[in-house]
Design an enzyme around this catalytic site. Structure first.
Site, PDB file in Angstrom:
ATOM      1  N   MET A 198     -53.442 -57.686  53.883  1.00 53.26           N
ATOM      2  CA  MET A 198     -52.030 -57.349  53.678  1.00 53.26           C
ATOM      3  C   MET A 198     -51.341 -56.963  54.998  1.00 53.26           C
ATOM      4  SD  MET A 198     -52.550 -55.044  50.240  1.00 53.26           S
ATOM      5  CE  MET A 198     -50.818 -54.762  49.912  1.00 53.26           C
ATOM      6  N   HIS A 199     -50.027 -56.883  54.942  1.00 56.37           N
ATOM      7  CA  HIS A 199     -49.158 -56.227  55.945  1.00 56.37           C
ATOM      8  C   HIS A 199     -49.019 -56.929  57.303  1.00 56.37           C
ATOM      9  CE1 HIS A 199     -49.710 -52.886  53.174  1.00 56.37           C
ATOM     10  NE2 HIS A 199     -50.967 -52.740  53.528  1.00 56.37           N
TER      11      HIS A 199
ATOM     12  N   ASP B 202     -54.659 -59.147  48.924  1.00 59.84           N
ATOM     13  CA  ASP B 202     -56.092 -59.110  48.571  1.00 59.84           C
ATOM     14  C   ASP B 202     -56.395 -58.029  47.541  1.00 59.84           C
ATOM     15  OD1 ASP B 202     -55.741 -57.023  50.406  1.00 59.84           O
ATOM     16  OD2 ASP B 202     -57.305 -57.699  51.792  1.00 59.84           O
TER      17      ASP B 202
HETATM   18  O1  LIG Z   1     -54.255 -52.619  54.738  1.00 60.44           O
HETATM   19  C1  LIG Z   1     -54.883 -52.872  53.745  1.00 60.44           C
HETATM   20  C2  LIG Z   1     -54.325 -52.540  52.411  1.00 60.44           C
HETATM   21  O2  LIG Z   1     -53.175 -51.736  52.500  1.00 60.44           O
HETATM   22  C3  LIG Z   1     -56.224 -53.551  53.846  1.00 60.44           C
HETATM   23  O3  LIG Z   1     -56.975 -53.398  52.712  1.00 60.44           O
HETATM   24  C4  LIG Z   1     -56.072 -54.997  54.164  1.00 60.44           C
HETATM   25  O4  LIG Z   1     -55.509 -55.637  53.031  1.00 60.44           O
HETATM   26  C5  LIG Z   1     -57.353 -55.634  54.679  1.00 60.44           C
HETATM   27  O5  LIG Z   1     -58.359 -55.839  53.763  1.00 60.44           O
HETATM   28  P1  LIG Z   1     -59.891 -56.224  54.153  1.00 60.44           P
HETATM   29  O6  LIG Z   1     -59.855 -57.257  55.231  1.00 60.44           O
HETATM   30  O7  LIG Z   1     -60.576 -54.975  54.566  1.00 60.44           O
HETATM   31  O8  LIG Z   1     -60.431 -56.775  52.854  1.00 60.44           O
END
Ligand SMILES: O=C(CO)[C@@H](O)[C@H](O)COP(=O)(O)O
Ligand SMILES: Nc1ncnc2c1ncn2[C@@H]1O[C@H](COP(=O)(O)OP(=O)(O)O)[C@@H](O)[C@H]1O
Length: 436
Positions: free
Chosen positions: A81-82, A240
């Site tokens: 995300m983000h 995700d």
């Molecule tokens: O910043 C967040 C949720 O706010 C993280 O959960 C990212 O979405 C990355 O996920 P992974 O690569 O660790 O699965």
């Protein structure tokens, strides 16, 4: 037999899964991704690598059983995300993507709170400004790289960029758009007020669709590169964690998710009713239409174990590292704080860093390994406590991601037969806490 392909753009790797209509997983492939960390607190990736590694992963699956490509009806996405991807008028990438775990934007977060007001921002978006979110990243580029900012035609989130490359269609969708803190959560549209007051042109925001929306067929170039049929349909997908929540059945009150990937996530289902959170907890759109979830994030969960293994045990795999961990719970007093990239929840602090505390001459690599795992676990437990203090029901936790393979698999009874998909009851977590 007809199939669908799921493409998960993680931070450490892109994973592709071939799934039958009945939910059976028929094949999977994973291709690693490079993390660029030019300065402490900076975290970037090259969007071109996201695409090229996605091509490689899909190609691997098709190459193993070429005849199946005719029966793959559609594909969709989940993604980290983000992250901020900036595109010029030709949809070419203007700079490396700035990721969710990049914490360079503390000043921009303060600016957002000064201009919009913390409480008003929460009313509009459900969230405070935290370094990892997309809006402060846009403001950082505006301030530090103005030439790039004026050339920007669109910003995109990571998996939305991969979908653009695959389909030629440019969109964002609600579950990921919520993580930008530019989405008005009640109106389900980009917040004119936030954009206007912070000097972000509304024209750079991509059109919004639902996670389940059909966006078009794949481009001939992607079909040729992978062996897929040109008629394969592409669907928008989701953040995700929103997708993880659907996949884990976190679809009613009391159900929660713990994802240990690069990050560590604890999230809890919120239906359509009460929609307020406080402090570093986030409130985002679920992948299920109309629903929300409340979440807290440890920035370096799996990343801490991965870092430890790379630095201190590069010659062994995760299984060996953990099976040789003779130290007892508590690691003989050794503590580890998993703040390698700063922290988001519960200690929202971009400057905080990791540490081993209480090292003495008795400690072995086994103690250090256990201390790392315990540090990650207790950090997640702090978020669990925050969720409960906020009134969230947490009766049952489903765990997903690479981390549970080793961190929990050896501790908790496995209910599901899938090695990456563990399911345990909260009393087991409490037993673990008491033993520590
Ligand atoms: O910043 C967040 C949720 O706010 C993280 O959960 C990212 O979405 C990355 O996920 P992974 O690569 O660790 O699965
Ligand atoms: N056998 C394993 N192989 C690879 N990673 C593992 C293994 N066991 C545990 N891990 C952990 O899983 C993390 C990667 O999980 P994953 O869900 O793939 O992350 P992401 O979604 O961020 O790409 C690693 O950082 C590591 O700590």
């Amino acid at each position: 037999m007809s199939y669908v392909l799921g493409i998960d753009l993680g931070t450490s790797a892109v994973k592709v899964m071939l799934v039958g209509k009945d939910g059976t997983v028929h094949d999977e492939a994973s291709k690693p991704l490079t993390l660029i960390q030019p300065q402490s607190g900076y975290s970037e990736q090259n969007p071109e690598e996201w695409y090229s590694q996605t091509v490689e992963a899909v190609k691997e699956i098709i190459t193993r059983a070429p005849a199946r490509s005719q029966d793959i009806e559609g594909l969709s996405f989940s993604g980290q995300m983000h992250g901020l991807v900036l595109l010029d008028e030709n949809n070419d990438v203007l700079r490396p993507a700035i990721l969710w775990n990049d914490t360079r934007t503390s000043k921009q977060c303060e600016h957002i709170h000064r201009i919009i007001g913390k409480e008003h921002l929460r009313e509009l978006t459900g969230n405070e400004a935290l370094e990892g979110f997309t809006l402060p990243k846009l403001l950082w580029v505006k301030e530090h790289e103005p030439d790039i900012f004026v050339e920007t035609s669109y910003f995109l989130l990571p998996k939305d960029y991969v979908r653009l490359r695959i389909t030629g269609k440019l969109h964002s969708e609600y579950s990921d758009a919520a993580g930008t803190i530019m989405l008005n959560k009640e109106k389900n549209e980009w917040s004119e007020e936030i954009l206007h007051r912070l000097g972000i042109p509304a024209a750079i925001c991509p059109p919004l669709v639902h996670s389940h929306a059909f966006v078009g067929e794949i481009q001939p170039s992607f079909a040729q590169a992978t062996g897929l049929n040109e008629q394969t349909g592409a669907f928008a997908g989701g953040a995700d964690n929103a997708c993880g929540a659907i996949g884990s059945g976190v679809l009613s009150a009391g159900k929660s998710l713990c994802s240990i990937g690069t990050s560590g996530v604890l999230l809890s289902y919120q239906g359509e009713g009460k929609r307020e959170v406080s402090g570093p907890l986030h409130l985002f759109h679920h992948g299920k239409a109309g629903a929300y979830y409340t979440m807290g994030v440890t920035l370096s969960a799996g990343q801490s174990l991965h870092w430890f293994k790379e630095q201190f045990a590069p010659d062994v795999d995760f299984e060996t590292l953990l099976s040789n961990m003779s130290a007892k719970p508590g690691a003989s007093g050794l503590l580890f704080t998993p703040y390698l990239s700063g922290e988001r929840t519960p200690h929202s602090d971009a400057m905080i860093r990791g540490s081993f505390i209480g090292l003495d001459a008795r400690h072995t690599r086994g103690h250090l390994t256990r201390a790392v795992i315990e540090g990650i676990t207790f950090s997640l437990n702090e978020t669990l406590q925050l969720l409960r203090d906020a009134g969230q029901e947490v009766d049952e936790i489903i765990s997903i991601g690479g981390g549970p393979k080793v961190m929990l698999g050896y501790r908790f009874r496995r209910i599901s037969s899938e090695p990456t998909f563990l399911h345990w009851k909260m009393n087991r977590v409490q037993v673990w806490e008491q033993r520590c």
